[in-house]
Design a protein around this motif. Structure first.
Motif, mmCIF file in Angstrom:
data_model
loop_
_atom_site.group_PDB
_atom_site.id
_atom_site.type_symbol
_atom_site.label_atom_id
_atom_site.label_comp_id
_atom_site.label_asym_id
_atom_site.label_seq_id
_atom_site.Cartn_x
_atom_site.Cartn_y
_atom_site.Cartn_z
ATOM 1 N N PHE A 154 0.696 -1.631 -0.279
ATOM 2 C CA PHE A 154 -0.094 0.066 -0.299
ATOM 3 C C PHE A 154 0.935 1.594 -0.257
ATOM 4 N N ARG A 155 1.699 1.154 -0.368
ATOM 5 C CA ARG A 155 2.828 1.736 -0.510
ATOM 6 C C ARG A 155 2.604 3.202 -1.480
ATOM 7 N N PRO A 156 2.748 4.343 -1.921
ATOM 8 C CA PRO A 156 2.204 4.903 -2.720
ATOM 9 C C PRO A 156 2.922 4.695 -3.930
ATOM 10 N N GLU A 157 4.000 4.784 -4.597
ATOM 11 C CA GLU A 157 4.847 4.074 -5.671
ATOM 12 C C GLU A 157 5.594 2.755 -5.552
ATOM 13 N N PRO A 169 -2.282 3.482 -1.994
ATOM 14 C CA PRO A 169 -2.831 4.337 -1.088
ATOM 15 C C PRO A 169 -4.790 4.684 -1.307
ATOM 16 N N LEU A 170 -4.525 4.347 -2.745
ATOM 17 C CA LEU A 170 -5.646 4.456 -3.578
ATOM 18 C C LEU A 170 -6.321 2.472 -3.436
ATOM 19 N N LEU A 171 -5.141 1.901 -2.978
ATOM 20 C CA LEU A 171 -5.647 0.503 -3.177
ATOM 21 C C LEU A 171 -7.027 0.508 -1.623
ATOM 22 N N ALA A 172 -5.827 1.047 -0.776
ATOM 23 C CA ALA A 172 -6.178 1.129 0.143
ATOM 24 C C ALA A 172 -7.977 1.588 0.817
ATOM 25 N N ALA A 173 -7.693 2.407 -0.241
ATOM 26 C CA ALA A 173 -8.807 3.466 0.154
ATOM 27 C C ALA A 173 -10.225 2.542 -0.062
ATOM 28 N N PHE A 174 -9.623 1.537 -0.937
ATOM 29 C CA PHE A 174 -10.816 0.996 -1.534
ATOM 30 C C PHE A 174 -11.498 0.093 -0.333
ATOM 31 N N GLY A 175 -10.274 0.039 0.191
ATOM 32 C CA GLY A 175 -10.133 -1.884 0.876
ATOM 33 C C GLY A 175 -11.522 -0.517 1.948
ATOM 34 N N VAL A 176 -10.559 0.670 2.811
ATOM 35 C CA VAL A 176 -11.157 0.907 4.201
ATOM 36 C C VAL A 176 -12.960 1.402 3.773
ATOM 37 N N LEU A 177 -13.171 1.923 3.046
ATOM 38 C CA LEU A 177 -14.474 1.784 1.616
ATOM 39 C C LEU A 177 -15.859 0.602 1.849
ATOM 40 N N ALA A 178 -15.053 -0.505 1.497
ATOM 41 C CA ALA A 178 -15.378 -1.495 1.205
ATOM 42 C C ALA A 178 -15.561 -2.129 3.158
ATOM 43 N N ILE A 179 -14.989 -2.072 3.690
ATOM 44 C CA ILE A 179 -15.032 -2.594 5.399
ATOM 45 C C ILE A 179 -15.765 -1.456 6.093
#
Length: 495
Positions: free
Chosen positions: A350-353, A416-426
Motif C-alpha cells: 500500500f505504499r504510494p510508489e 493508498p488508493l487501493l487502501a482507500a477502496f479497502g477501507v470503504l468496503a470494510i
C-alpha cells in the motif's frame, strides 16, 4: 417486384438505422468504460508487438519443462501447463499464449464492469472498478510473460461473478452457483497454490449471504445455508481431492505440493535469532549466516536448490524435513517476530510508489524494458523461444521505451488508493450509515475479504510486487461495492 424491392430496401434501412441508434445508445451510456477499454487494449497490443513471441521469466522454463510430464513435485502446481499451455501450444506458439493472456486480462475488466453494474453502480463508478485492471502496466507486463498469474486473476473474477452476480431478490447465490464457485476455486488452486486461502472468505460469505442466517430457528433458512455452503465445499473438495490423489500417486506423499517446507523455512530464516534458539546440531546448520536485517526471503525460499548449502549437511540428510522442523521451531519460539514480518510485508503493498524496500525481490523484474529482457538467461531463452515458436526473441525498442515510460510514471495503481477502496468496503461491511440497509454488506465482505486474505497469504511467503496483483483486481471492485452501499441504493433484503 420493384415495389417489393423498394419495401425490402426500406426495411433494411430501418433495421440498419435501428442498430445504429442502439449502438449509439450503448456508447452514450458506457462511453467512459469504452475509452478505458480501448486504452487497455492498445497497451496490450503494444506489449505483444514489442516483445515477441513472449517474455520468459525464470519460472517460465519450469512450466514449459513440465509439458507432457505433469510432475506435481516441482515448485509450481500443474494447472497452468496442463490447462493453458498445452492446449494453446498445440495450435500455435508462445505468441498465441501471450495474445490469449492479454485477451483474458481484457475479459477480467469487462467482467468487473458488468458485475459492478449488476450491483447497482452507475456506469462511471463501474468503469472505476475496471480501470486498474485495464491500465495498470504491471498486469499488462505479467500477461506478456509465460506465467500463471493472469489465470489466477481470471479465477478471482469468476468467483466474484458466480457468488455476487445472481439476479435473485436476496442477492445470495443458489447451490448451483455456489458449487461452480467451488469448482473455480479448486482449479485456481491447481494454478496457484495460494488460492487455497480463499476458502475462508468464501465460506464466511455463503454462511451469511442473503440474511438467511438471521432466521436461525427457521429450518428452511438453515437448509438453504447448508445446501449452498455444502455444494461449494463438495465441488472444491472434489477438485482438491483429485489433485491430492494424483500428487500421492506421483510422489508417494500426502499433500498438494512439496514447497511448504521452502515457504516455512524462508519466512522463519528471515527473523530467526539463532543465538537465542535451542537448536540441535542439524537444525543449527540451517541457521542463516547473514545478520538479521540483511536476509533476503527469496534467497532462502530457493535455498534447497543450493548444492553447496545442501552439501554442508551430513550425507543423507532429509533437507525438506530439516527446513520444516527449523521453520516450526522458529515459529513457536518467535511467533511475534514472524507475525510482525508478515504484517510489514502485507503493508508494503500500500505504499504510494512501487519501489524496493531492503531485501525485497527487485521491482525491476516486473518493469518493461526498452529491449527484450532476458533475465540473465539469454541462451536458454533463445533456445526455448525457437523450440516453441520457431524464432528467436525480438523487440521494438521504440515501443518498449514508451511502455517503460508509461509504467514508471502513471501506469500503476497507487497503494493508498487501493487502501482507500479497502477501507470503504470494510465500512460498508460493518454497516456504516446507509450500508446497513443496502443489501450489499455481505458482498463487501466477500470482495474485501478475498483481497485481504490472498494478500496476507502471499505476504506469509514473501513480499513481491508480482504478488500484489490480486489486490489490483479485488480492492477496486470492493471499494465500488462499498461506495454503492454507503451511498444507499437499496436492495429489498438486508444481507
Amino acid at each position: 417486384m420493384e415495389t417489393d424491392q423498394g419495401i425490402a430496401t426500406h426495411d433494411a434501412g430501418l433495421v440498419s438505422g435501428s442498430q445504429e441508434r442502439r449502438v449509439r445508445g450503448i456508447l452514450a451510456k458506457h462511453w467512459l468504460f469504452a475509452i478505458v477499454l480501448a486504452g487497455g487494449a492498445a497497451l496490450r497490443v503494444l506489449a505483444w508487438l514489442a516483445y515477441q513471441p513472449a517474455l520468459l521469466y525464470f519460472d517460465s522454463f519450469r512450466y514449459l519443462d513440465n509439458l507432457g510430464v505433469h510432475n506435481p513435485a516441482g515448485l509450481h502446481p500443474i494447472g497452468y501447463d496442463l490447462l493453458v499451455l498445452e492446449p494453446l501450444l498445440s495450435v500455435g506458439g508462445l505468441d498465441v499464449v501471450s495474445a490469449v493472456q492479454h485477451v483474458a486480462g481484457l475479459g477480467c475488466a469487462v467482467g468487473l464492469y458488468a458485475l459492478a453494474l449488476r450491483l447497482r453502480a452507475p456506469s462511471w463508478l463501474a468503469a472505476i472498478a475496471a480501470a486498474p485492471v485495464l491500465l495498470d502496466a504491471y498486469i499488462v507486463q505479467i500477461e506478456q510473460m509465460i506465467m500463471s498469474d493472469i489465470w489466477l486473476l481470471v479465477a478471482l473474477v469468476g468467483m466474484l461473478w458466480l457468488l455476487l452476480g445472481t439476479r435473485s431478490t436476496s442477492g445470495a447465490p443458489n447451490p448451483r452457483r455456489a458449487a461452480l464457485a467451488g469448482l473455480v476455486l479448486g482449479i485456481a488452486v491447481a494454478i496457484r497454490m495460494v488460492a487455497i486461502s480463499l476458502v475462508v472468505p468464501a465460506v464466511m460469505y455463503l454462511l451469511i449471504a442473503g440474511g438467511a442466517w438471521r432466521a436461525w430457528r427457521d429450518r428452511d433458512a438453515l437448509r438453504l445455508i447448508a445446501q449452498r455452503t455444502g455444494a461449494f465445499l463438495v465441488l472444491f473438495a472434489v477438485v482438491i481431492g483429485s489433485y491430492a490423489g494424483y500428487f500421492y500417486t506421483q510422489t508417494g506423499k500426502v499433500g498438494l505440493s512439496n514447497t511448504s517446507a521452502n515457504v516455512l523455512y524462508s519466512r522463519a530464516a528471515v527473523v530467526a535469532d539463532c543465538d537465542e534458539l535451542d537448536l540441535g546440531p542439524i537444525l543449527r546448520l540451517a541457521c542463516p549466516a547473514e545478520p538479521i536485517g540483511h536476509r533476503e526471503p527469496d534467497y532462502y525460499a530457493h535455498r534447497g536448490a543450493d548444492e553447496e548449502w545442501v552439501d554442508s549437511f551430513p550425507s543423507g540428510t532429509n533437507i525438506p524435513r530439516v527446513q520444516h522442523e527449523f521453520g516450526v521451531h522458529v515459529l513457536t519460539s518467535q511467533p511475534l517476530d514472524v507475525l510482525g514480518a508478515v504484517i510489514v510485508d502485507f503493508l508494503k503493498g500500500f505504499r504510494p510508489e512501487r519501489t524496493d524496500a531492503p531485501n525485497d525481490v527487485s521491482v525491476a523484474r516486473w518493469h518493461f524494458q526498452r529491449e527484450y529482457q532476458y533475465y540473465n538467461h539469454k541462451d536458454i531463452t533463445v533456445a526455448y523461444s525457437r523450440q516453441y515458436s520457431g524464432e528467436a526473441p525480438s523487440d521494438i525498442p521504440a515501443i518498449g521505451s514508451f511502455l517503460r515510460s508509461y509504467q514508471l510514471s502513471v501506469g500503476y495503481t497507487p497503494g493508498p488508493l487501493l487502501a482507500a477502496f479497502g477501507v470503504l468496503a470494510i465500512a460498508a461491511m460493518l454497516g456504516a450509515g446507509r450500508a446497513r440497509t443496502s443489501g450489499l454488506r455481505s458482498a463487501a465482505l466477500l470482495s474485501v475479504g478475498m483481497a485481504v486474505t490472498i494478500l496476507f497469504a502471499s505476504a506469509a511467503f514473501e513480499f513481491s510486487w508480482r504478488y500484489q496483483l490480486p489486490g489490483v483486481v479485488l480492492l477496486p471492485i470492493a471499494g465500488v461495492i462499498g461506495i454503492v452501499a454507503l451511498w444507499g441504493r437499496r436492495r429489498h433484503i438486508w444481507n
